[in-house]
Enzyme design. Structure first.
Site, PDB file in Angstrom:
ATOM      1  N   SER A  96       1.043  -1.412   0.031  1.00 43.80           N
ATOM      2  CA  SER A  96      -0.083   0.605   0.033  1.00 43.80           C
ATOM      3  C   SER A  96       1.182   1.551  -0.160  1.00 43.80           C
ATOM      4  O   SER A  96       1.596   1.297  -1.401  1.00 43.80           O
ATOM      5  CB  SER A  96      -1.261  -0.120   1.351  1.00 43.80           C
ATOM      6  N   HIS A 121      -2.219  -1.390  -4.722  1.00 40.66           N
ATOM      7  CA  HIS A 121      -4.132  -1.031  -4.568  1.00 40.66           C
ATOM      8  C   HIS A 121      -4.348  -0.433  -4.966  1.00 40.66           C
ATOM      9  O   HIS A 121      -3.432   1.072  -4.439  1.00 40.66           O
ATOM     10  CB  HIS A 121      -4.166  -1.797  -3.165  1.00 40.66           C
TER      11      HIS A 121
END
Length: 196
Positions: A96, A121
């Protein structure tokens, strides 16, 4: 408990907590969730080491599941702001927001250990219960801007197109060290410590 290291000096013994001792060698540990107090600590260390000697590289070891976008971007902006090159070494995982930080190291100096993982993501957000529709629309617009900002950084850092990064970040996308190297987020997989 933080380990203590004892060094012999000309004046006798001196004890350091392990992180202070690593800082003497220009090593910063970025571990755990990215949040404001952790980011402030990393930023302070980056600024300190740059002020101490901006001609020497700083070594940022990264093992994080990600976290706060604003805290992470503050770290990235500081890495870009200082004169010293920041070498990034991913151990464990950079997921992330961690991928944005780790891939923002100095080009040619972004490393990863063989069994570490990367994960990209789209950013997550929420408005909480009882939120008015107008506030939800504002939050959604902000989330879209945030996603665009992060994907732009990831595209620049990897050499991939914005469209590819956007598509690849649609869902959790885990990458091995080899896949991360091929994607362009890192420059080398390190089996042993060969940093300069």
């Amino acid at each position: 408990m933080i380990p203590v290291v004892i060094e012999q000096t000309s004046r006798g013994e001196r004890s350091y907590d392990i992180y202070s001792r690593l800082l003497k060698d220009r090593i910063i540990m970025l571990t755990g969730p990215v949040e404001d107090s952790m980011a402030n600590s990393v930023i302070a260390q980056l600024l300190f080491l740059d002020a101490q000697d901006s001609t020497k590289d700083i070594y940022l070891y990264v093992n994080t599941p990600g976290g706060s976008v604003s805290a992470g971007l503050a770290i990235v902006d500081t890495m870009n702001f200082i004169k010293a090159d920041v070498q990034t070494i991913v151990m464990g995982m950079a997921a992330s927001m961690g991928t944005v930080i780790a891939s923002s190291g100095a080009k040619g100096k972004r490393f990863m250990l063989p069994n570490a993982e990367y994960m990209i993501h789209q950013p997550m957000g929420g408005t909480g219960g009882g939120t008015q529709q107008t506030d939800m629309a504002i939050a959604a617009e902000h989330l879209l801007k945030t996603r665009n900002t992060l994907e732009k950084i990831l595209a620049e850092n990897s050499g991939q197109s914005m469209e590819k990064v956007h598509a690849d970040a649609e869902r959790d996308n885990w990458m091995s060290a080899q896949e991360t190297l091929e994607y362009g987020f890192i420059d080398e997989i390190m089996a042993n410590n060969s940093l300069n």
